[in-house]
Design a protein around this motif. Structure first.
Motif, PDB file in Angstrom:
ATOM      1  N   THR A   1     -31.640  29.096  32.929  1.00 28.33           N
ATOM      2  CA  THR A   1     -30.376  29.453  33.582  1.00 28.33           C
ATOM      3  C   THR A   1     -29.350  28.352  33.334  1.00 28.33           C
ATOM      4  O   THR A   1     -29.655  27.317  32.743  1.00 28.33           O
ATOM      5  CB  THR A   1     -30.578  29.618  35.101  1.00 28.33           C
ATOM      6  OG1 THR A   1     -30.987  28.354  35.636  1.00 28.33           O
ATOM      7  CG2 THR A   1     -31.612  30.689  35.414  1.00 28.33           C
ATOM      8  N   ASP A   2     -28.148  28.562  33.804  1.00 28.29           N
ATOM      9  CA  ASP A   2     -27.089  27.557  33.645  1.00 28.29           C
ATOM     10  C   ASP A   2     -27.407  26.264  34.392  1.00 28.29           C
ATOM     11  O   ASP A   2     -26.843  25.216  34.081  1.00 28.29           O
ATOM     12  CB  ASP A   2     -25.747  28.111  34.139  1.00 28.29           C
ATOM     13  CG  ASP A   2     -25.218  29.202  33.225  1.00 28.29           C
ATOM     14  OD1 ASP A   2     -25.640  29.265  32.052  1.00 28.29           O
ATOM     15  OD2 ASP A   2     -24.382  30.011  33.676  1.00 28.29           O
ATOM     16  N   THR A   3     -28.289  26.326  35.378  1.00 28.14           N
ATOM     17  CA  THR A   3     -28.629  25.120  36.154  1.00 28.14           C
ATOM     18  C   THR A   3     -29.759  24.298  35.517  1.00 28.14           C
ATOM     19  O   THR A   3     -30.063  23.220  35.988  1.00 28.14           O
ATOM     20  CB  THR A   3     -29.033  25.487  37.597  1.00 28.14           C
ATOM     21  OG1 THR A   3     -30.169  26.351  37.549  1.00 28.14           O
ATOM     22  CG2 THR A   3     -27.881  26.150  38.339  1.00 28.14           C
TER      23      THR A   3
ATOM     24  N   TRP B   1     -34.928  29.758  23.464  1.00 30.69           N
ATOM     25  CA  TRP B   1     -33.689  29.030  23.713  1.00 30.69           C
ATOM     26  C   TRP B   1     -33.875  27.549  23.437  1.00 30.69           C
ATOM     27  O   TRP B   1     -34.962  27.007  23.603  1.00 30.69           O
ATOM     28  CB  TRP B   1     -33.261  29.234  25.164  1.00 30.69           C
ATOM     29  CG  TRP B   1     -32.811  30.637  25.471  1.00 30.69           C
ATOM     30  CD1 TRP B   1     -33.515  31.782  25.261  1.00 30.69           C
ATOM     31  CD2 TRP B   1     -31.572  31.027  26.026  1.00 30.69           C
ATOM     32  NE1 TRP B   1     -32.786  32.868  25.668  1.00 30.69           N
ATOM     33  CE2 TRP B   1     -31.586  32.429  26.145  1.00 30.69           C
ATOM     34  CE3 TRP B   1     -30.447  30.330  26.463  1.00 30.69           C
ATOM     35  CZ2 TRP B   1     -30.525  33.149  26.665  1.00 30.69           C
ATOM     36  CZ3 TRP B   1     -29.392  31.049  26.981  1.00 30.69           C
ATOM     37  CH2 TRP B   1     -29.431  32.451  27.080  1.00 30.69           C
TER      38      TRP B   1
ATOM     39  N   TYR C   1     -31.729  23.555  23.807  1.00 28.98           N
ATOM     40  CA  TYR C   1     -30.607  22.846  24.418  1.00 28.98           C
ATOM     41  C   TYR C   1     -29.654  22.359  23.327  1.00 28.98           C
ATOM     42  O   TYR C   1     -30.066  21.772  22.331  1.00 28.98           O
ATOM     43  CB  TYR C   1     -31.094  21.653  25.246  1.00 28.98           C
ATOM     44  CG  TYR C   1     -29.988  21.010  26.046  1.00 28.98           C
ATOM     45  CD1 TYR C   1     -29.531  21.604  27.212  1.00 28.98           C
ATOM     46  CD2 TYR C   1     -29.388  19.840  25.610  1.00 28.98           C
ATOM     47  CE1 TYR C   1     -28.503  21.039  27.946  1.00 28.98           C
ATOM     48  CE2 TYR C   1     -28.352  19.261  26.336  1.00 28.98           C
ATOM     49  CZ  TYR C   1     -27.911  19.869  27.497  1.00 28.98           C
ATOM     50  OH  TYR C   1     -26.891  19.311  28.216  1.00 28.98           O
TER      51      TYR C   1
ATOM     52  N   THR D   1     -34.158  27.502  37.653  1.00 30.78           N
ATOM     53  CA  THR D   1     -33.851  27.044  36.302  1.00 30.78           C
ATOM     54  C   THR D   1     -34.305  28.038  35.239  1.00 30.78           C
ATOM     55  O   THR D   1     -34.126  27.795  34.045  1.00 30.78           O
ATOM     56  CB  THR D   1     -34.507  25.673  36.018  1.00 30.78           C
ATOM     57  OG1 THR D   1     -35.913  25.782  36.219  1.00 30.78           O
ATOM     58  CG2 THR D   1     -33.918  24.588  36.897  1.00 30.78           C
TER      59      THR D   1
ATOM     60  N   GLU E   1     -22.779  21.492  23.204  1.00 30.20           N
ATOM     61  CA  GLU E   1     -22.242  22.373  24.243  1.00 30.20           C
ATOM     62  C   GLU E   1     -22.775  22.039  25.630  1.00 30.20           C
ATOM     63  O   GLU E   1     -22.353  22.629  26.618  1.00 30.20           O
ATOM     64  CB  GLU E   1     -22.527  23.826  23.877  1.00 30.20           C
ATOM     65  CG  GLU E   1     -21.818  24.227  22.589  1.00 30.20           C
ATOM     66  CD  GLU E   1     -21.801  25.713  22.383  1.00 30.20           C
ATOM     67  OE1 GLU E   1     -21.704  26.461  23.376  1.00 30.20           O
ATOM     68  OE2 GLU E   1     -21.888  26.126  21.214  1.00 30.20           O
ATOM     69  N   LYS E   2     -23.760  21.142  25.674  1.00 31.20           N
ATOM     70  CA  LYS E   2     -24.379  20.696  26.928  1.00 31.20           C
ATOM     71  C   LYS E   2     -24.936  21.856  27.762  1.00 31.20           C
ATOM     72  O   LYS E   2     -24.763  21.916  28.973  1.00 31.20           O
ATOM     73  CB  LYS E   2     -23.399  19.860  27.745  1.00 31.20           C
ATOM     74  CG  LYS E   2     -22.952  18.605  27.003  1.00 31.20           C
ATOM     75  CD  LYS E   2     -22.425  17.578  27.936  1.00 31.20           C
ATOM     76  CE  LYS E   2     -21.935  16.324  27.302  1.00 31.20           C
ATOM     77  NZ  LYS E   2     -22.572  15.783  26.176  1.00 31.20           N
ATOM     78  N   LYS E   3     -25.605  22.783  27.054  1.00 31.01           N
ATOM     79  CA  LYS E   3     -26.272  23.901  27.724  1.00 31.01           C
ATOM     80  C   LYS E   3     -27.297  24.504  26.768  1.00 31.01           C
ATOM     81  O   LYS E   3     -27.296  24.209  25.578  1.00 31.01           O
ATOM     82  CB  LYS E   3     -25.275  24.953  28.186  1.00 31.01           C
ATOM     83  CG  LYS E   3     -24.536  25.658  27.056  1.00 31.01           C
ATOM     84  CD  LYS E   3     -23.580  26.690  27.623  1.00 31.01           C
ATOM     85  CE  LYS E   3     -22.882  27.452  26.499  1.00 31.01           C
ATOM     86  NZ  LYS E   3     -22.009  28.501  27.010  1.00 31.01           N
TER      87      LYS E   3
ATOM     88  N   LYS F   1     -31.464  21.703  33.288  1.00 34.71           N
ATOM     89  CA  LYS F   1     -31.037  20.432  32.695  1.00 34.71           C
ATOM     90  C   LYS F   1     -31.580  20.308  31.272  1.00 34.71           C
ATOM     91  O   LYS F   1     -32.480  21.035  30.871  1.00 34.71           O
ATOM     92  CB  LYS F   1     -31.556  19.255  33.537  1.00 34.71           C
ATOM     93  CG  LYS F   1     -31.177  19.317  35.000  1.00 34.71           C
ATOM     94  CD  LYS F   1     -29.733  18.942  35.194  1.00 34.71           C
ATOM     95  CE  LYS F   1     -29.407  18.844  36.666  1.00 34.71           C
ATOM     96  NZ  LYS F   1     -28.318  19.653  37.096  1.00 34.71           N
TER      97      LYS F   1
END
Length: 188
Positions: free
Chosen positions: A133-135, A101, A103, A158, A107-109, A137
């Protein structure tokens, strides 16, 4: 005369050059002479979820950050006639796929990569992939999707771990989201 013979043996003993094994990319093992003061040999090692490390066989010591992580070393004694490092036989292993994955600033994720990478693990190791995860940073470091989350990332929520090949890919997430969206749409 006896003194000269003894001195000759001492000189010969002090000039002993130790050897370490070298293995070429075809798997052929040879012995290489080490520098006079070198008594340590290095070898690669099988790294869980990564496979065989790229550490070279040879004379010397492992880099401090690589020792027992991707490099193993052994010490020859003065009487050794061959290198103490042995050819590493790759463990009986399995391969599976996990997505890496990255960042997305737009899309800021975190988003999964388009293709899954190959993970290498020992045969007895449980298949595990991980993803942010969505949390998580933007500063979260996600090196690879192979293997479980670290204890710290599980604790701070996270990282999530799943236990099937390609279980952390975008397509797997779509199979979960499509039925969920259909159920929500049908409920309306």
């Amino acid at each position: 005369m006896k003194v000269l013979i003894v001195l000759g043996f001492i000189a010969a003993a002090s000039a002993i050059v130790l050897k370490c094994k070298n293995v070429d990319d075809k798997g052929v093992v040879t012995e290489v002479d080490c520098a006079e003061d070198v008594k340590t040999c290095t070898s690669p090692m099988f790294v869980e979820f990564t496979g065989m490390s790229t550490q070279a066989y040879g004379c010397g010591v492992c880099a401090e950050d690589a020792k027992d992580v991707s490099c193993t070393e052994c010490t020859n004694d003065d009487a050794a006639t061959e290198g103490c490092n042995v050819k590493v036989v790759e463990a009986e292993s399995q391969t599976f796929k996990c997505s890496t994955w990255a960042y997305s600033a737009t899309e800021k994720k975190f988003l999964p990569g388009k293709t899954a990478g190959t993970c290498n693990a020992k045969k007895a190791t449980k298949v595990e992939c991980n993803n942010p995860t969505d949390t998580a940073k933007a500063t979260y470091v996600h090196a690879s999707g192979c293997g479980p989350c670290s204890a710290a990332t599980v604790e701070d929520k996270t990282c999530a771990t799943c236990t099937k090949s390609e279980c952390n890919s975008a397509s797997t997430l779509a199979f979960v989201l499509v039925p969920l969206l259909a159920a929500i749409f049908h409920a309306l």
